[in-house]
Structure formats: structure tokens, C-alpha cells
Design a protein around this motif. Structure first.
Motif, mmCIF file in Angstrom:
data_model
loop_
_atom_site.group_PDB
_atom_site.id
_atom_site.type_symbol
_atom_site.label_atom_id
_atom_site.label_comp_id
_atom_site.label_asym_id
_atom_site.label_seq_id
_atom_site.Cartn_x
_atom_site.Cartn_y
_atom_site.Cartn_z
ATOM 1 N N TYR A 130 2.651 -0.553 -4.426
ATOM 2 C CA TYR A 130 2.890 -0.928 -3.037
ATOM 3 C C TYR A 130 1.559 -1.323 -2.414
ATOM 4 O O TYR A 130 0.524 -0.694 -2.666
ATOM 5 C CB TYR A 130 3.506 0.221 -2.255
ATOM 6 C CG TYR A 130 3.631 -0.040 -0.772
ATOM 7 C CD1 TYR A 130 4.575 -0.927 -0.276
ATOM 8 C CD2 TYR A 130 2.774 0.581 0.137
ATOM 9 C CE1 TYR A 130 4.691 -1.184 1.078
ATOM 10 C CE2 TYR A 130 2.871 0.342 1.498
ATOM 11 C CZ TYR A 130 3.828 -0.542 1.971
ATOM 12 O OH TYR A 130 3.929 -0.809 3.314
ATOM 13 N N SER A 190 -0.255 -2.867 1.412
ATOM 14 C CA SER A 190 -0.019 -3.089 2.839
ATOM 15 C C SER A 190 -1.275 -3.630 3.510
ATOM 16 O O SER A 190 -2.371 -3.114 3.293
ATOM 17 C CB SER A 190 0.408 -1.778 3.513
ATOM 18 O OG SER A 190 0.639 -1.970 4.899
ATOM 19 N N LEU A 214 4.764 0.693 -10.947
ATOM 20 C CA LEU A 214 5.261 0.377 -9.615
ATOM 21 C C LEU A 214 4.070 0.387 -8.663
ATOM 22 O O LEU A 214 3.197 1.259 -8.767
ATOM 23 C CB LEU A 214 6.303 1.387 -9.152
ATOM 24 C CG LEU A 214 7.615 1.434 -9.929
ATOM 25 C CD1 LEU A 214 8.495 2.573 -9.404
ATOM 26 C CD2 LEU A 214 8.362 0.102 -9.829
ATOM 27 N N ASP A 229 3.462 -6.636 3.792
ATOM 28 C CA ASP A 229 3.800 -5.518 2.911
ATOM 29 C C ASP A 229 4.368 -6.102 1.624
ATOM 30 O O ASP A 229 5.185 -7.028 1.661
ATOM 31 C CB ASP A 229 4.844 -4.603 3.549
ATOM 32 C CG ASP A 229 4.329 -3.936 4.814
ATOM 33 O OD1 ASP A 229 3.204 -3.419 4.787
ATOM 34 O OD2 ASP A 229 5.063 -3.953 5.824
ATOM 35 N N SER A 230 3.948 -5.551 0.480
ATOM 36 C CA SER A 230 4.425 -6.103 -0.789
ATOM 37 C C SER A 230 4.654 -4.983 -1.797
ATOM 38 O O SER A 230 4.018 -3.940 -1.760
ATOM 39 C CB SER A 230 3.443 -7.138 -1.351
ATOM 40 O OG SER A 230 2.149 -6.579 -1.538
ATOM 41 N N TRP A 231 5.567 -5.245 -2.728
ATOM 42 C CA TRP A 231 5.957 -4.296 -3.763
ATOM 43 C C TRP A 231 5.878 -4.977 -5.117
ATOM 44 O O TRP A 231 6.089 -6.195 -5.211
ATOM 45 C CB TRP A 231 7.380 -3.799 -3.541
ATOM 46 C CG TRP A 231 7.590 -3.082 -2.244
ATOM 47 C CD1 TRP A 231 7.633 -1.742 -2.027
ATOM 48 C CD2 TRP A 231 7.788 -3.676 -0.947
ATOM 49 N NE1 TRP A 231 7.840 -1.449 -0.705
ATOM 50 C CE2 TRP A 231 7.941 -2.625 -0.016
ATOM 51 C CE3 TRP A 231 7.847 -4.997 -0.483
ATOM 52 C CZ2 TRP A 231 8.152 -2.844 1.341
ATOM 53 C CZ3 TRP A 231 8.057 -5.216 0.860
ATOM 54 C CH2 TRP A 231 8.205 -4.142 1.762
ATOM 55 N N GLN A 232 5.586 -4.209 -6.150
ATOM 56 C CA GLN A 232 5.492 -4.772 -7.502
ATOM 57 C C GLN A 232 6.179 -3.848 -8.508
ATOM 58 O O GLN A 232 6.049 -2.622 -8.437
ATOM 59 C CB GLN A 232 4.026 -4.951 -7.925
ATOM 60 C CG GLN A 232 3.858 -5.469 -9.353
ATOM 61 C CD GLN A 232 2.416 -5.531 -9.830
ATOM 62 O OE1 GLN A 232 2.155 -5.679 -11.024
ATOM 63 N NE2 GLN A 232 1.447 -5.421 -8.917
ATOM 64 N N ASN A 282 -1.734 -5.765 -6.077
ATOM 65 C CA ASN A 282 -0.863 -6.931 -6.019
ATOM 66 C C ASN A 282 -1.617 -8.258 -5.961
ATOM 67 O O ASN A 282 -1.065 -9.281 -5.542
ATOM 68 C CB ASN A 282 0.102 -6.814 -4.840
ATOM 69 C CG ASN A 282 1.145 -5.740 -5.077
ATOM 70 O OD1 ASN A 282 1.249 -5.195 -6.171
ATOM 71 N ND2 ASN A 282 1.919 -5.420 -4.053
ATOM 72 N N SER A 336 -3.692 -0.480 -1.472
ATOM 73 C CA SER A 336 -2.613 -0.530 -2.465
ATOM 74 C C SER A 336 -2.595 0.775 -3.246
ATOM 75 O O SER A 336 -3.634 1.418 -3.445
ATOM 76 C CB SER A 336 -2.802 -1.718 -3.415
ATOM 77 O OG SER A 336 -3.946 -1.533 -4.254
#
Length: 422
Positions: free
Chosen positions: A294, A296, A292, A330-333, A317, A278
Motif C-alpha cells: 500500500y 499513500s 501486498l 492512494d495505490s495498492w499492489q 509502488n 509505502s
């Protein structure tokens, strides 16, 4: 569960940076009793989880799909100083006790209380532990029961009682800016059961851990850690953290975290081979912080932890309900924090964040998705008889594909009250 701890590393250090630490902690020892402390920590936790899709098909008979529990935890911690001399000797001891205030068998199961032999939730639980410790110069060795915060072996404290580990832990700070650590642990108690064997605890047989943390400058640090958990897996963890001051009340922070996990021995958890990382970037301006991130995940499985401690997930995350650590996910915050001290209300803070994850391989031919919204408020009393008493409200709204868990609302009200007796 969010774990915002920055760990650092460096196995090779430039010769110009290897100056000895200016002072020896042991040479400054005042004595066993003179440097001792005794603290009491109270926590009251109300927690409910509303499973919007109803109870899980595998849930016990009578399960309503709604969890609601309240408990009180009391912790005492005595930490002695070290005897004077070349080798200092000391002793630490703690007690953990919890009391179930509310939560019948139909609404239990949030991870606050264990079950007795009749499958009823325990009304009280208690545990005691202690460790002997030694110190030479700036190097300390502890043997016994303890709380551990390592990226590859971390006792969790997200419920009423924390986990605790049994073993040996060495931490050395002989070189300024460099911290080296090594440990071997053979048991760990879970948050809901105070026993330390493989049945009542997390299932740990043994874990060997090693770590190196290094601060290159006041604003740049890095870390490398490794663990070998018998018959489960081996893990390597890497972290780089860089803080960039911009102006008097502005700064940027970048935090990179990553794990490489490989199955080992009997592979009791099954397939665990995974790489996950991350990267979070935070912009701070006065009372406001905008973040922000990201994250994976790749490999033959999602990221697995637990036998090595419920806090062993130092990733951006990993939040209130989900860790966003599924296979190939895959994630975004996006996150926003505000500290109200700048507006005349010291001790009051707010946070909200949104996290979305997709491409999760659940083995059905169709990838799953998940998302979570967290809203949090905290207030800490600043002075008076109740100084440091804090109230924290945490609310999570979690939604996902039915094949990945469905929809859940998670609400927690936490009251913490630390007391320094000595």
C-alpha cells in the motif's frame, strides 16, 4: 521504475550495540594493484512504447505516438585496491559508450538517446570519469565521478547508460552494523546526455546528503537519510525493514519507506511539498513469493524527483512505467514471484504484479485513476563461456484517466552480459 533496495538507519544506538567492528578493511589491504579489478558490462536494450490514445498534443510534429528504439551500451570499470599503510589511496575510472542500432526520429523519445543540434537522435555517445579515493580503517572517502545509491540521491540505470554524479562521498563503517554517510555533489549526467552541466545533465546545482543505516539484528534494520538540493527541495527519508523467519523455507518480510519533501530556495520545480510512504509485506514459501503493498501520497503536490537522480524513489509502488506518486494518490499492489531453480531450471524466474491508484488530484475537480499490469521473465546462464549472460523481458500495460496520461503499452527486451577481466 522499481527500486528494490533496502536502506537502513539509526542516529541513536544503544550502548550495548556500539562495539567496534572486528577488523579494519585498510589493515587487510593487499595493495593498489593486488586488490584491483576491471569489469566490462554489455547491455542491448530494445524498447517500444505504444501510446494507445495517439501522440500527446505537445509532441513534436510528425510524432506518431509510437516509440521504438534499440541500442547497445558498453561500460568499463576499473577499481583499484588501496595502498598499504594507515591511509590507503586508490583510484576508480569508468567509460560509458552507446550505439544506436535502430530508431528513427519519428519513433524516438524513449529516453535512450539524446538529440543533436539538428534535433536528430545521436548515433553514438561516450563519457569517461574517474575518482580518487582514500581509506582509513573502515572509513572511505571518494572524490570525482561515481555512481551513487542513496535513497535521497541515486543514479538511475534503467536505460542503456546509467547516470553518474560528480562530487565527494564519505562512507564510514567503524561500528559493527552502523553505516554513516555524507556527501556533496555538484553535477550529474542524465541517461540520455553525457554532459554534466545543468543543461545536458539533470539540472543539479548542488546536493548535500547525509545518512545513517543500522542493523539492529540480522532480521531488523532501519535507516534515516536527508538531502538539501539547492534551489529545489529538502528531503527526509525513513525506512524500516523486518524479516521474520517462520520455517526452514518460509519467511515474512515487512518494508516501510517514506519521504517528506519541502520546497527550498528558488523552487525551480515549483510546488513540491509532499509526504509519501509505502508499506509492503512479502510472504516467501520455497520458490514462491507473494507480496501486498500500500502506498499513500499527500500534500500540495505529488512526490518529485529527478534532479537528485532518476533512481531516487525507494517506494513499493514505483514500478516499470508509473510511480503511483500523484498528488493525494492512494495505490495498492499485489505481486507474485517464482524462482524456477526449485523446479530444475536454475537462472529462470518470473514475476507479475497489478497496481491500482485512485484519488489523484489533477486540478480539474474530478479525481484521476491509474492502473498497471507488469509481466516479467528473466533467465541467467549459469555456466560455460556465456556464464552470467542474462535475458530479460518486461511488459507493462498501463491505463489511466485521459487527464493523467491515457493508455500506454511498454515493452522491453534487455540483454546484459558482465565480464570480469581482472
Amino acid at each position: 521504475m522499481q527500486v528494490m533496495k533496502w536502506s537502513v538507519m539509526a542516529l541513536a544506538v544503544a550502548a550495548g550495540s556500539t562495539q567496534m567492528a572486528f577488523a579494519s578493511s585498510q589493515s587487510e589491504s593487499n595493495g593498489f594493484l593486488e586488490d584491483s579489478s576491471f569489469d566490462i558490462f554489455n547491455r542491448v536494450l530494445y524498447m517500444n512504447r505504444d501510446f494507445r490514445n495517439g501522440p500527446n498534443p505537445s509532441a513534436p510534429k510528425g510524432d506518431s505516438g509510437y516509440r521504438e528504439e534499440t541500442g547497445w551500451g558498453l561500460r568499463t570499470l576499473f577499481e583499484s585496491g588501496f595502498t598499504q599503510g594507515t591511509i590507503g589511496v586508490g583510484f576508480d575510472a569508468f567509460t560509458l559508450s552507446s550505439l544506436k542500432l535502430d530508431g528513427g526520429s519519428g519513433h524516438g523519445g524513449s529516453g535512450l538517446f539524446s538529440r543533436d543540434s539538428d534535433s536528430n537522435y545521436e548515433k553514438t555517445q561516450s563519457q569517461a570519469g574517474g575518482a580518487i579515493k582514500f581509506r582509513v580503517s573502515n572509513t572511505g572517502l571518494k572524490y570525482g565521478d561515481m555512481f551513487v545509491a542513496s535513497p535521497v540521491f541515486s543514479t538511475d540505470d534503467s536505460r542503456i547508460l546509467p547516470e553518474s554524479a560528480t562530487g565527494t562521498y564519505l562512507v564510514s563503517n567503524e561500528i559493527e552494523g552502523l553505516e554513516l554517510s555524507a556527501g556533496r555533489f555538484t553535477a550529474m549526467s542524465s541517461q540520455v546526455a553525457t554532459g554534466r552541466d545543468t543543461i545536458d545533465g539533470t539540472g543539479l546545482k548542488s546536493a548535500n546528503i547525509y545518512g545513517a543505516n543500522y542493523s539492529f539484528t540480522d532480521n531488523l534494520s532501519a535507516g534515516l537519510h536527508y538531502s538539501d538540493v539547492e534551489d529545489y527541495f529538502k528531503k527526509t527519508y525513513l525506512n524500516v525493514n523486518w524479516n521474520l523467519p517462520i520455517a526452514e523455507d518460509q519467511s515474512l518480510n515487512f518494508d516501510l519507506n517514506g519521504y517528506h519533501t519541502k520546497g527550498d530556495g528558488d523552487e525551480i520545480y515549483g510546488e513540491v511539498d509532499n509526504d509519501i510512504w509505502s508499506l509492503a509485506g512479502a510472504y516467501n514459501i520455497g520458490a514462491h513469493t507473494f507480496t501486498l503493498a500500500y502506498q499513500s501520497s499527500s500534500g500540495d503536490a505529488g512526490y518529485v524527483y529527478g534532479v537528485d537522480g532518476g533512481g531516487t524513489i525507494y517506494l513499493a509502488n514505483s514500478v516499470q512505467y508509473s510511480d503511483f506518486n500523484g498528488k493525494d494518490e492512494d495505490s495498492w499492489q499485489a505481486r507474485y514471484d517464482i524462482n524456477m531453480a526449485s523446479y530444475g531450471v536454475p537462472g529462470l524466474s518470473f514475476m507479475t504484479r497489478y497496481i491500482a491508484g485512485d484519488n489523484i488530484d489533477v486540478g480539474t475537480g474530478t479525481d484521476a485513476q491509474e492502473r498497471e499490469i507488469d509481466i516479467e521473465a528473466k533467465y541467467v546462464i549459469q555456466d560455460g563461456a556465456a556464464k552470467d549472460l542474462s535475458f530479460r523481458v518486461r511488459n507493462a500495460f498501463y491505463r489511466s484517466s485521459n487527464a493523467y496520461g491515457g493508455d500506454i503499452n511498454d515493452f522491453r527486451l534487455i540483454m546484459d552480459y558482465p565480464l570480469d577481466v581482472l
